[in-house]
Design a protein around this motif. Structure first.
Motif, PDB file in Angstrom:
ATOM      1  N   GLY A 225       0.885  -1.338   0.036  1.00 35.53           N
ATOM      2  CA  GLY A 225      -0.241   0.044   0.074  1.00 35.53           C
ATOM      3  C   GLY A 225       0.917   1.032  -0.114  1.00 35.53           C
ATOM      4  N   GLY A 226       0.076   2.409  -0.085  1.00 34.35           N
ATOM      5  CA  GLY A 226       0.733   3.697  -0.077  1.00 34.35           C
ATOM      6  C   GLY A 226      -0.273   4.665  -0.643  1.00 34.35           C
ATOM      7  N   GLY A 227       0.391   5.830  -0.864  1.00 33.44           N
ATOM      8  CA  GLY A 227      -0.698   7.026  -1.404  1.00 33.44           C
ATOM      9  C   GLY A 227      -0.678   6.940  -2.869  1.00 33.44           C
ATOM     10  N   ARG A 228      -1.628   7.552  -3.477  1.00 35.44           N
ATOM     11  CA  ARG A 228      -2.142   7.374  -4.911  1.00 35.44           C
ATOM     12  C   ARG A 228      -0.880   7.770  -5.775  1.00 35.44           C
ATOM     13  NH1 ARG A 228      -7.093   6.401  -5.718  1.00 35.44           N
ATOM     14  NH2 ARG A 228      -7.782   6.611  -7.940  1.00 35.44           N
ATOM     15  N   ASP A 229      -0.170   8.788  -5.172  1.00 36.49           N
ATOM     16  CA  ASP A 229       0.874   9.362  -6.005  1.00 36.49           C
ATOM     17  C   ASP A 229       2.081   8.670  -6.106  1.00 36.49           C
ATOM     18  OD1 ASP A 229       1.098   9.705  -3.184  1.00 36.49           O
ATOM     19  OD2 ASP A 229       2.440  11.169  -3.485  1.00 36.49           O
ATOM     20  N   LEU A 230       2.097   7.500  -5.283  1.00 41.98           N
ATOM     21  CA  LEU A 230       3.315   6.391  -5.590  1.00 41.98           C
ATOM     22  C   LEU A 230       3.263   5.536  -6.541  1.00 41.98           C
ATOM     23  CD1 LEU A 230       4.102   5.760  -1.744  1.00 41.98           C
ATOM     24  CD2 LEU A 230       5.227   7.318  -3.319  1.00 41.98           C
ATOM     25  N   ILE A 231       1.963   5.428  -7.153  1.00 43.49           N
ATOM     26  CA  ILE A 231       1.712   4.438  -8.194  1.00 43.49           C
ATOM     27  C   ILE A 231       2.787   4.392  -9.374  1.00 43.49           C
ATOM     28  CG2 ILE A 231       0.093   3.871 -10.122  1.00 43.49           C
ATOM     29  CD1 ILE A 231      -2.106   4.463  -8.209  1.00 43.49           C
ATOM     30  N   PHE A 232       2.883   5.926  -9.709  1.00 44.00           N
ATOM     31  CA  PHE A 232       3.923   5.856 -10.702  1.00 44.00           C
ATOM     32  C   PHE A 232       4.856   7.272 -10.440  1.00 44.00           C
ATOM     33  CE2 PHE A 232       6.260   7.683 -14.293  1.00 44.00           C
ATOM     34  CZ  PHE A 232       6.584   6.331 -15.084  1.00 44.00           C
ATOM     35  N   PRO A 233       6.183   6.991 -10.092  1.00 46.83           N
ATOM     36  CA  PRO A 233       6.750   5.872 -10.615  1.00 46.83           C
ATOM     37  C   PRO A 233       7.263   4.849  -9.628  1.00 46.83           C
ATOM     38  CG  PRO A 233       8.655   7.661 -10.340  1.00 46.83           C
ATOM     39  CD  PRO A 233       7.190   8.167  -9.876  1.00 46.83           C
ATOM     40  N   HIS A 235       5.901   2.751  -7.150  1.00 51.23           N
ATOM     41  CA  HIS A 235       5.376   1.337  -7.173  1.00 51.23           C
ATOM     42  C   HIS A 235       5.575   0.631  -8.533  1.00 51.23           C
ATOM     43  CE1 HIS A 235       2.763   2.402  -3.389  1.00 51.23           C
ATOM     44  NE2 HIS A 235       4.069   2.237  -3.040  1.00 51.23           N
ATOM     45  N   GLU A 236       5.612   1.205  -9.664  1.00 49.25           N
ATOM     46  CA  GLU A 236       5.883   0.561 -10.918  1.00 49.25           C
ATOM     47  C   GLU A 236       7.326   0.291 -10.986  1.00 49.25           C
ATOM     48  OE1 GLU A 236       4.459  -0.765 -13.582  1.00 49.25           O
ATOM     49  OE2 GLU A 236       3.054   1.110 -13.549  1.00 49.25           O
ATOM     50  N   ASN A 237       8.076   1.010 -10.307  1.00 46.10           N
ATOM     51  CA  ASN A 237       9.611   0.511 -10.560  1.00 46.10           C
ATOM     52  C   ASN A 237       9.804  -0.582  -9.438  1.00 46.10           C
ATOM     53  OD1 ASN A 237       9.801   2.475 -12.353  1.00 46.10           O
ATOM     54  ND2 ASN A 237      10.909   4.069 -10.999  1.00 46.10           N
ATOM     55  N   GLU A 238       9.068  -0.371  -8.495  1.00 44.62           N
ATOM     56  CA  GLU A 238       9.360  -1.591  -7.460  1.00 44.62           C
ATOM     57  C   GLU A 238       8.890  -2.853  -8.094  1.00 44.62           C
ATOM     58  OE1 GLU A 238       7.416   0.509  -3.660  1.00 44.62           O
ATOM     59  OE2 GLU A 238       7.731  -1.702  -3.036  1.00 44.62           O
ATOM     60  N   ILE A 239       7.913  -3.009  -8.657  1.00 47.24           N
ATOM     61  CA  ILE A 239       7.016  -4.045  -9.372  1.00 47.24           C
ATOM     62  C   ILE A 239       8.471  -4.701 -10.263  1.00 47.24           C
ATOM     63  CG2 ILE A 239       5.645  -4.886 -10.922  1.00 47.24           C
ATOM     64  CD1 ILE A 239       3.441  -3.211  -9.529  1.00 47.24           C
ATOM     65  N   ALA A 240       8.714  -3.536 -11.097  1.00 45.85           N
ATOM     66  CA  ALA A 240       9.522  -3.867 -12.177  1.00 45.85           C
ATOM     67  C   ALA A 240      11.006  -4.534 -11.529  1.00 45.85           C
ATOM     68  CB  ALA A 240      10.206  -2.857 -13.116  1.00 45.85           C
ATOM     69  N   GLN A 241      11.722  -3.869 -10.545  1.00 46.65           N
ATOM     70  CA  GLN A 241      12.928  -4.618 -10.190  1.00 46.65           C
ATOM     71  C   GLN A 241      12.775  -5.787  -9.182  1.00 46.65           C
ATOM     72  OE1 GLN A 241      12.875  -1.129  -6.648  1.00 46.65           O
ATOM     73  NE2 GLN A 241      14.128  -0.862  -8.348  1.00 46.65           N
ATOM     74  N   SER A 242      11.554  -5.863  -8.722  1.00 41.12           N
ATOM     75  CA  SER A 242      11.392  -6.968  -7.652  1.00 41.12           C
ATOM     76  C   SER A 242      11.240  -8.161  -8.583  1.00 41.12           C
ATOM     77  CB  SER A 242      10.144  -6.752  -6.714  1.00 41.12           C
ATOM     78  OG  SER A 242      10.529  -5.554  -5.810  1.00 41.12           O
TER      79      SER A 242
END
Length: 472
Positions: A225-233, A235-242
């Motif tokens: 979870g997190g604030g809406r503004d974290l979706i990009f970039p 969390h997107e980047n977190e997903i990619a690297q993870s």
RNA sequence: GGCGGCGUACCCAAGUGGUAAGGGAGCAGUCUGCAAAACUGCCAUUCAGCGGUUCGAACCCGCUCGCCGCCUCCA
């Protein structure tokens, strides 16, 4: 009834099916600690606090982690401005954040990792990503190559070519592609630095969350979870690297994002100078009013902070405690008896199960408050059974909402302190006796004078059949 | 320009296919020496607008208008 939650990854409300119901994992992005936390941080923390409480209430065994990002450009800049070390600055704001959260009734997460304490893992992740061909070193920096993973953009719904066309990304010659982001940054003299295969350096922005998350919760987690503004970039980047690192998809099964708090319809921002610190909000308002205000809308909707909306919340909290106090006084036998009734509680469970609809729950609770008052008006003692049911219901819900969980007298004590009541309770009692003497002799002029005087100091009198009550 | 969200009474806010929760404000009444609190009644034939689907729509579809967020650091 299963819990259903809105998953930002799919854009749909889905049934919550954890990977392992006996060990549910949740990670929420915490603050970057370079300044006092504001009402937006409070909303995020309160939202995930309620979600964690409710998951446990529902019978899941949960491990909940929330990080502190304590190494970052903003921290370095601020520390330089103030001429203190980054550690000292971070420590100061971690402490302040913890205090603010405690005052808002946010329970401590099971794990509160710090980026600076996860450096080994960050370096290991970065090295592995290079080995797997998803990242490359360029001088003392290491970048993640966004084009290497074909599903990049799946969370935010962006596609790389459109981002490229947007051209709002900074140009950095060290990068092979402008969209690539730093996993590791070579450090300049005076900056926090750790030894790494690429020389002295520090983590980039997104990698620390992947590292802390995996470190504490494993390679695949249930909720992130997190604030809406974290979706990009972010969390997107977190997903990619993870996912590139583990080879496992998805990194998090459910992505939850809370909405923003706007100040009088405007986004909080430094340029507008309208950032509302939690501490400033807390002067003049009870923590409970702020928490109720935050929970009065659904966690995903934007909410608008105004003086009036806070006042509304304050009134509502008052009304509830006043009613509980009244039940205690007029029907003491209703208290103390646990009266958990599945049937009566079902609508509240249903609302919470539906993507944590706290606004609905609060509506239902206030309906019960009205009912309690009506029952008391009709003769409380005859309705002890029903009243104890209402009390139990409020108590039960307060366990996961984190509001309405105090004894009325404790709440009023806190409230008096918050509004800075100058006059002492003894003095008030003295004036009440004096006024009641005057009333007895029908000296209403004097009686009203005393009442007006107290009102000017914030004390409201109520003449009840069993004596005069006062409240601040 | 791309992607996403929102528009429910005077204000805040649930409801997302079965006939508009709740809170605040306001008005009237009960109670009161007068108040306050509490209670009772009133307060959206209607959900931005226009079409469509349906026995039935605030909820689904299309279009229009308005507001907002993200695309750059951000909870």
């Amino acid at each position: 009834m299963p819990i259903r939650l809105y998953n930002s990854l799919t854009g749909k409300k889905e049934e919550f099916v954890p990977k392992d119901p006996a060990n549910v994992t949740m990670y929420a992005c915490g603050p970057t600690v370079y300044a006092m936390s504001h009402i937006g941080h409070a909303r995020s923390a309160v939202s995930f606090d309620v979600i964690s409480r409710y998951l446990r209430y529902s019978g899941f065994r949960l491990t909940y982690a929330r990080n502190y990002t304590d190494v970052d450009d903003k921290i370095i800049n601020r520390a330089n401005e103030e001429d203190v070390s980054c550690d000292e600055l971070a420590e100061r704001y971690i402490k302040a954040f913890d205090e603010d959260m405690a005052s808002l009734g946010v329970l401590l997460p099971d794990a509160r990792p710090r980026a600076t304490q996860t450096i080994g893992r960050i370096i290991a992740l970065t090295s592995a990503l290079i080995e797997k061909g998803f990242a490359y070193a360029s001088g003392a920096d290491v970048f993640y190559s966004v084009r290497k993973k074909k599903d990049y953009g799946k969370l935010s719904g962006k596609n790389i070519d459109e981002l490229e066309a947007g051209a709002r990304v900074d140009v950095n010659e060290a990068k092979a592609d402008p969209l690539d982001f730093a996993l590791w940054k070579g450090s300049k003299p005076g900056e926090p630095a750790w030894n790494s295969p690429w020389g002295m350096g520090r983590p980039g922005w997104h990698i620390e969350c992947s590292a802390m998350c995996m470190d504490r919760l494993g390679e695949t987690i249930d909720i992130h979870g997190g604030g809406r503004d974290l979706i990009f970039p972010h969390h997107e980047n977190e997903i990619a690297q993870s996912e590139a690192y583990t080879g496992k998809t998805p990194f998090a099964r459910y992505w939850l994002h809370n909405g923003f708090v706007n100040i009088a319809k405007e986004k909080m921002s430094k340029s507008l100078g309208n950032i509302l610190n939690i501490r400033d909000a807390l002067t003049g308002h009870t923590p409970e009013a702020i928490r109720l205000f935050l929970l009065s809308s659904h966690y995903r909707s934007p909410i608008d902070y105004t003086q009036e909306s806070l006042k509304d919340a304050e009134n509502a909290v008052d009304r509830l405690y006043k009613t509980i106090e009244r039940v205690d006084r007029e029907c003491p036998e209703a208290n103390g008896k646990e009266h958990r009734d599945e049937q009566w509680f079902a609508p509240i469970i249903e609302a919470m199960d539906d993507d944590f609809n706290t606004a609905m729950v609060i509506g239902l609770l206030f309906k019960e408050v009205s009912l309690a008052n009506r029952l008391l008006d009709e003769g409380g003692r005859d309705n002890a059974q029903e009243l104890s049911r209402i009390l139990s219901l409020i108590k039960e819900a307060s366990g996961f909402l984190g509001v309405f969980d105090k004894a009325p007298e404790d709440y009023y004590k806190l409230r008096r302190a918050v509004i800075g009541l100058k006059i002492s309770p003894d003095e008030i009692e003295r004036l009440i006796s004096e006024r009641n003497e005057a009333r007895k002799t029908k000296d209403f002029k004097r009686a009203d004078e005393i009442r007006r005087g107290l009102l000017e100091q914030g004390v409201v009198l109520e003449d009840a059949p069993d004596g005069t009550k006062w409240s601040a």
